[in-house]
Design an enzyme around this catalytic site. Structure first.
Site, PDB file in Angstrom:
ATOM      1  N   ASN A 274       0.871  -1.187   0.000  1.00  0.00           N
ATOM      2  CA  ASN A 274       0.000   0.000   0.000  1.00  0.00           C
ATOM      3  C   ASN A 274       0.906   1.234   0.000  1.00  0.00           C
ATOM      4  O   ASN A 274       1.507   1.561   1.017  1.00  0.00           O
ATOM      5  CB  ASN A 274      -0.887  -0.038   1.256  1.00  0.00           C
ATOM      6  CG  ASN A 274      -1.716   1.225   1.406  1.00  0.00           C
ATOM      7  OD1 ASN A 274      -1.831   2.029   0.486  1.00  0.00           O
ATOM      8  ND2 ASN A 274      -2.298   1.408   2.580  1.00  0.00           N
ATOM      9  N   TRP A 275       0.971   1.890  -1.143  1.00  0.00           N
ATOM     10  CA  TRP A 275       1.884   3.030  -1.273  1.00  0.00           C
ATOM     11  C   TRP A 275       1.326   4.297  -0.624  1.00  0.00           C
ATOM     12  O   TRP A 275       2.034   5.297  -0.523  1.00  0.00           O
ATOM     13  CB  TRP A 275       2.196   3.284  -2.753  1.00  0.00           C
ATOM     14  CG  TRP A 275       2.966   2.168  -3.415  1.00  0.00           C
ATOM     15  CD1 TRP A 275       3.541   1.089  -2.793  1.00  0.00           C
ATOM     16  CD2 TRP A 275       3.261   2.029  -4.818  1.00  0.00           C
ATOM     17  NE1 TRP A 275       4.165   0.295  -3.725  1.00  0.00           N
ATOM     18  CE2 TRP A 275       4.012   0.843  -4.974  1.00  0.00           C
ATOM     19  CE3 TRP A 275       2.964   2.790  -5.962  1.00  0.00           C
ATOM     20  CZ2 TRP A 275       4.463   0.396  -6.221  1.00  0.00           C
ATOM     21  CZ3 TRP A 275       3.403   2.348  -7.198  1.00  0.00           C
ATOM     22  CH2 TRP A 275       4.153   1.167  -7.317  1.00  0.00           C
ATOM     23  N   LYS A 276       0.083   4.264  -0.224  1.00  0.00           N
ATOM     24  CA  LYS A 276      -0.563   5.439   0.386  1.00  0.00           C
ATOM     25  C   LYS A 276      -0.311   6.681  -0.482  1.00  0.00           C
ATOM     26  O   LYS A 276      -0.265   6.572  -1.706  1.00  0.00           O
ATOM     27  CB  LYS A 276      -0.076   5.637   1.827  1.00  0.00           C
ATOM     28  CG  LYS A 276      -0.182   4.362   2.659  1.00  0.00           C
ATOM     29  CD  LYS A 276      -0.007   4.610   4.128  1.00  0.00           C
ATOM     30  CE  LYS A 276       0.082   3.278   4.856  1.00  0.00           C
ATOM     31  NZ  LYS A 276      -0.020   3.405   6.283  1.00  0.00           N
TER      32      LYS A 276
ATOM     33  N   HIS B 255      -9.538   0.658   5.290  1.00  0.00           N
ATOM     34  CA  HIS B 255      -8.199   0.864   5.864  1.00  0.00           C
ATOM     35  C   HIS B 255      -8.321   1.755   7.099  1.00  0.00           C
ATOM     36  O   HIS B 255      -9.162   2.655   7.156  1.00  0.00           O
ATOM     37  CB  HIS B 255      -7.277   1.515   4.828  1.00  0.00           C
ATOM     38  CG  HIS B 255      -5.849   1.539   5.278  1.00  0.00           C
ATOM     39  ND1 HIS B 255      -5.363   2.529   6.102  1.00  0.00           N
ATOM     40  CD2 HIS B 255      -4.822   0.687   5.056  1.00  0.00           C
ATOM     41  CE1 HIS B 255      -4.084   2.278   6.357  1.00  0.00           C
ATOM     42  NE2 HIS B 255      -3.729   1.174   5.727  1.00  0.00           N
TER      43      HIS B 255
ATOM     44  N   GLU C 275      -6.736   4.222   8.101  1.00  0.00           N
ATOM     45  CA  GLU C 275      -6.671   5.675   7.874  1.00  0.00           C
ATOM     46  C   GLU C 275      -8.000   6.197   7.322  1.00  0.00           C
ATOM     47  O   GLU C 275      -8.398   7.328   7.598  1.00  0.00           O
ATOM     48  CB  GLU C 275      -5.485   6.002   6.954  1.00  0.00           C
ATOM     49  CG  GLU C 275      -4.174   5.867   7.726  1.00  0.00           C
ATOM     50  CD  GLU C 275      -3.009   5.309   6.947  1.00  0.00           C
ATOM     51  OE1 GLU C 275      -2.993   5.408   5.712  1.00  0.00           O
ATOM     52  OE2 GLU C 275      -2.090   4.746   7.584  1.00  0.00           O
TER      53      GLU C 275
ATOM     54  N   GLU D 175      -5.319  -5.567  10.561  1.00  0.00           N
ATOM     55  CA  GLU D 175      -4.303  -4.536  10.769  1.00  0.00           C
ATOM     56  C   GLU D 175      -4.592  -3.804  12.078  1.00  0.00           C
ATOM     57  O   GLU D 175      -5.396  -2.858  12.108  1.00  0.00           O
ATOM     58  CB  GLU D 175      -4.346  -3.523   9.618  1.00  0.00           C
ATOM     59  CG  GLU D 175      -4.084  -4.130   8.262  1.00  0.00           C
ATOM     60  CD  GLU D 175      -3.558  -3.078   7.300  1.00  0.00           C
ATOM     61  OE1 GLU D 175      -2.440  -3.259   6.815  1.00  0.00           O
ATOM     62  OE2 GLU D 175      -4.251  -2.077   7.063  1.00  0.00           O
TER      63      GLU D 175
ATOM     64  N   GLY E  97       2.230   1.956  10.762  1.00  0.00           N
ATOM     65  CA  GLY E  97       3.102   3.110  10.621  1.00  0.00           C
ATOM     66  C   GLY E  97       3.782   3.528  11.912  1.00  0.00           C
ATOM     67  O   GLY E  97       4.366   4.599  11.993  1.00  0.00           O
TER      68      GLY E  97
ATOM     69  N   SER F  29       3.344  -2.451  10.256  1.00  0.00           N
ATOM     70  CA  SER F  29       4.811  -2.386  10.400  1.00  0.00           C
ATOM     71  C   SER F  29       5.510  -3.698  10.028  1.00  0.00           C
ATOM     72  O   SER F  29       6.486  -4.085  10.666  1.00  0.00           O
ATOM     73  CB  SER F  29       5.204  -1.937  11.817  1.00  0.00           C
ATOM     74  OG  SER F  29       4.707  -0.628  12.063  1.00  0.00           O
TER      75      SER F  29
ATOM     76  N   GLY G 210       2.765  -1.300   4.321  1.00  0.00           N
ATOM     77  CA  GLY G 210       2.776   0.126   3.998  1.00  0.00           C
ATOM     78  C   GLY G 210       4.193   0.605   3.743  1.00  0.00           C
ATOM     79  O   GLY G 210       4.742   0.451   2.650  1.00  0.00           O
ATOM     80  N   GLY G 211       4.827   1.166   4.766  1.00  0.00           N
ATOM     81  CA  GLY G 211       6.137   1.806   4.619  1.00  0.00           C
ATOM     82  C   GLY G 211       7.175   0.952   3.913  1.00  0.00           C
ATOM     83  O   GLY G 211       7.923   1.434   3.053  1.00  0.00           O
TER      84      GLY G 211
HETATM   85  C1  PEP Z   1      -0.835  -0.179   5.921  1.00  0.00           C
HETATM   86  O1  PEP Z   1      -0.850   0.948   5.499  1.00  0.00           O
HETATM   87  O2  PEP Z   1      -1.767  -0.957   5.622  1.00  0.00           O
HETATM   88  C2  PEP Z   1       0.268  -0.599   6.778  1.00  0.00           C
HETATM   89  C3  PEP Z   1       0.216  -1.788   7.326  1.00  0.00           C
HETATM   90  O3  PEP Z   1       1.300   0.304   6.971  1.00  0.00           O
HETATM   91  P1  PEP Z   1       2.725   0.022   7.667  1.00  0.00           P
HETATM   92  O4  PEP Z   1       3.239  -1.277   7.088  1.00  0.00           O
HETATM   93  O5  PEP Z   1       3.571   1.186   7.305  1.00  0.00           O
HETATM   94  O6  PEP Z   1       2.467  -0.127   9.125  1.00  0.00           O
END
Ligand code: PEP
Length: 251
Positions: A9-11, A95, A97, A167, A173, A213, A234-235
């Site tokens: 997920n590049w957000k 999600h 966010e 999640e 994040g 994460s 994500g990251g």
């Molecule tokens: C996400 O955005 O779904 C996510 C899990 O982010 P991160 O891996 O950065 O925690």
């Protein structure tokens, strides 16, 4: 046997050139191997070009959100058929966010899930508890509510088009990750709920990713947990150096 599925997920990250270069690198790495499903979830504006770059490869392309309506006066929104039209295969819904920053409700997410399936998109439905909810012992109550609402209008014959992503909000994040035991408990609980909502066969085939994460240093132990069928990342999906080892751990 459930095939692992890893999605990045590049957000709201990566400029156009970097996004396309990353897509090309992933395409070259994955080649024609099909022992893991790999997907990227770019920002809306890069979707068409990333989908074109990945056409003909096994990599799938997802959107980060969509509108619950088909068309009309919804300034700033994007419909499922528009996403399908630019080569999207699936959409990430619910999600954390979207739920916590944009205050999307279970009812809105339920409507989006239905619309996405009707528009020909598969769905990754995200669920997870906040740190306050976990500390209050409400994790199961929260994910049960989110799952029941999100799948309220999904038929048994459609569930193969849905992937769940557990999640925990406190792990997204933040650098904090659920322990393998914590992830395993919730995945097992969700699969048990799917037995009740559908049946044993549906629950056994339902893929449940872990997200929060995930990075090369913890991917192997999370992926080894019974019932964890891959990761929503994500990251660590923003560079090939981090994302490729995660893909390779899932194999
Ligand atoms: C996400 O955005 O779904 C996510 C899990 O982010 P991160 O891996 O950065 O925690």
């Amino acid at each position: 046997m459930r095939k692992p599925t890893i999605a990045g997920n590049w957000k709201m990250n990566l400029d156009r050139a970097t996004a396309l270069t990353l897509a090309r690198t992933l395409r070259e790495h994955v080649g024609t191997r099909d022992d893991v499903d790999v997907a990227v979830v770019p920002p809306f504006v890069w979707l068409a070009e990333v989908a074109a770059e990945l056409e003909g490869s096994p990599l799938r392309v997802g959107a980060q959100n969509m509108c619950a309506h088909t068309e009309g006066a919804f300034t700033g929104e994007v419909s499922g058929s528009m996403l399908k039209g630019v080569g999207c295969h699936f959409v990430v819904l619910g999600h954390s966010e979207r739920r916590h920053v944009y205050h999307e409700t279970d009812a809105e997410i339920d409507a989006k899930v239905r619309r996405a399936l009707d528009d020909g998109l598969d769905v990754t439905l995200c669920l997870g508890e906040t740190i306050e909810e976990r500390q209050a012992g409400a994790t199961e109550t929260v994910v049960r509510r989110q799952l029941t609402a999100g799948l309220a209008q999904v038929g048994k014959d459609e569930i193969a088009r849905v992937t769940l992503a557990y999640e925990p909000v406190w792990a997204i994040g933040t650098g904090l990750t659920a322990t393998p035991a914590q992830a395993g408990e919730v995945h097992q609980y969700l699969r048990g709920l799917a037995v009740g909502l559908f049946d044993d066969a549906v629950a056994a085939s339902l893929r449940i990713q872990y997200g929060g994460s995930v990075k090369p240093s913890n991917a192997a132990e999370l992926m080894a947990v019974d019932g964890v069928d891959g990761a929503l990342v994500g990251g660590a999906s923003l560079t090939a150096d981090d994302f490729i080892p995660i893909i390779d751990f899932a194999r």
